[in-house]
Design an enzyme around this catalytic site. Structure first.
Site, PDB file in Angstrom:
ATOM      1  CG  HIS A   1       2.838  50.266  85.267  1.00  0.00           C
ATOM      2  ND1 HIS A   1       2.782  50.926  84.060  1.00  0.00           N
ATOM      3  CD2 HIS A   1       4.128  49.855  85.419  1.00  0.00           C
ATOM      4  CE1 HIS A   1       3.975  50.909  83.496  1.00  0.00           C
ATOM      5  NE2 HIS A   1       4.815  50.277  84.294  1.00  0.00           N
TER       6      HIS A   1
ATOM      7  CG  ASP B   1      10.947  48.796  81.041  1.00  0.00           C
ATOM      8  OD1 ASP B   1      10.436  47.663  81.071  1.00  0.00           O
ATOM      9  OD2 ASP B   1      10.281  49.844  80.972  1.00  0.00           O
TER      10      ASP B   1
ATOM     11  CE  LYS C   1       3.055  47.060  82.527  1.00  0.00           C
ATOM     12  NZ  LYS C   1       3.700  46.453  81.340  1.00  0.00           N
TER      13      LYS C   1
ATOM     14  CG  HIS D   1      10.020  51.227  85.423  1.00  0.00           C
ATOM     15  ND1 HIS D   1       9.095  51.215  86.445  1.00  0.00           N
ATOM     16  CD2 HIS D   1       9.379  50.738  84.332  1.00  0.00           C
ATOM     17  CE1 HIS D   1       7.952  50.743  86.003  1.00  0.00           C
ATOM     18  NE2 HIS D   1       8.091  50.442  84.718  1.00  0.00           N
ATOM     19  CG  HIS D   2       7.834  53.767  82.211  1.00  0.00           C
ATOM     20  ND1 HIS D   2       8.169  53.245  80.981  1.00  0.00           N
ATOM     21  CD2 HIS D   2       7.082  52.816  82.842  1.00  0.00           C
ATOM     22  CE1 HIS D   2       7.648  52.037  80.853  1.00  0.00           C
ATOM     23  NE2 HIS D   2       6.982  51.749  81.973  1.00  0.00           N
TER      24      HIS D   2
END
Length: 331
Positions: A226, A279, A201, A250-251
């Site tokens: 990001h 998260d 980010k 992580h997404h």
């Protein structure tokens, strides 16, 4: 203490008091200042290991109620790195090999006892060097963790929401990993990955990160870059944990509906599975410039409805009671 004597604490596994006296006399004649305790049963050895610190263990091979192989096995259960030397009468080659494989540093025959004294010096020196290396490694690890936390705070200085979020995700991921029974090095990696997972980010304009109200489609597209930016920052670092992979994925979601690569199922590492749920939970429970914090009920509904579909079932099962009991990290 006599000058130039080598001091050490000795746990002596020996059933014969006479043999113990002879051994100790030999040690003192050969330049050692010995503090010792003699044991001859498993129960006594347990008590000695629990109640004192020992520089060296010397053990007879076979005792009426005990033997050196069992003593080595017991030592391993306590996870203690204490040099272990067997002093015994004649033993066969196969037995000697078994002792060394079980963790003995050396074995000395009683009719060749002069070999014991240089062996003790060697093992005490080796143990001292190991302790020094462990201390240096621990100091380096602490310094490294401090550095990563500093980097996370520096990135978050552009966006206080990101800084707080990364810290809370790191603590939550570490706690979940421990509850899952993951190895400590993986748990440490979860903490480091949590602190760095949003490092990408730094490439997103601050005006977008702190913008109140809804983001436009174009702004969301920039935010969604990001993970790749984070991976590019971390990919060449020589870390012992998959921090770059955690930043990149992580997404991602179990069913392939995540971003940026749409990977799914077994292609997602355990670190990514843990981090992904942590998260989401932390983000939903926290205020963001573009929306208020979600309620506990909304957060639980999200992860439970996605359990086994987009979120790892084991992670969800661990984190749900943490949410219900309010054990989510706070600043």
């Amino acid at each position: 203490m006599e000058e130039n004597k080598i001091p050490f604490s000795l746990l002596l596994i020996e059933d014969s008091e006479d043999d113990a006296i002879l051994l100790l006399r030999g040690l003192r004649r050969n330049g050692f200042d010995v503090t010792f305790e003699r044991v001859d049963t498993e129960a006594d050895m347990r008590r000695a290991l629990e109640n004192a610190k020992w520089d060296l263990i010397i053990s007879d091979y076979s005792l009426p109620q005990f033997d050196a192989l069992r003593a080595l096995e017991l030592l391993r259960t306590y996870d203690l790195d204490i040099p272990f030397i067997v002093v015994s009468g004649a033993i066969g080659e196969e037995t000697a090999v078994s002792l060394m494989r079980a963790g003995a540093c050396d074995y000395v025959l009683k009719d060749n006892i002069h070999r014991l004294y240089p062996a003790i010096v060697r093992e005490l020196n080796t143990a001292r060097m190991k302790r020094a290396r462990r201390r240096a490694d621990e100091d380096l690890k602490v310094a490294f963790f401090d550095l990563v936390e500093t980097v996370s705070r520096a990135v978050g200085s552009r966006d206080p929401y990101t800084a707080d979020h990364e810290r809370r995700v790191a603590i939550l991921a570490r706690d979940v990993g421990r509850k899952m029974g993951l190895p400590e090095d993986v748990v440490e990696g979860l903490y480091i990955g949590g602190l760095l997972h949003d490092i990408g980010k730094i490439s997103v304009p601050e005006s977008i990160l702190s913008k109140p109200g809804e983001l436009s489609k174009e702004e969301w597209a920039l935010v969604r870059t990001h993970p790749v930016r984070g991976y590019e920052i971390l990919k060449d670092t020589k870390l012992p944990w998959p921090a770059a992979e955690m930043a990149l994925h992580h997404h991602e979601r179990l069913d392939g509906s995540g971003y940026p690569d749409g990977i799914k199922g077994d292609d997602l590492s355990v670190e990514v599975r843990v981090l992904g749920v942590c998260d989401v939970v932390e983000a939903m429970l926290s205020h963001r410039p573009y929306r208020p914090a979600r309620t506990e009920e909304e957060t639980l509904d999200e992860i439970l409805s996605g359990r086994g579909v987009i979120y790892d079932s084991d992670v969800v099962d661990i984190i749900v009671p943490m949410v219900k009991s309010g054990k989510i990290p706070e600043m």
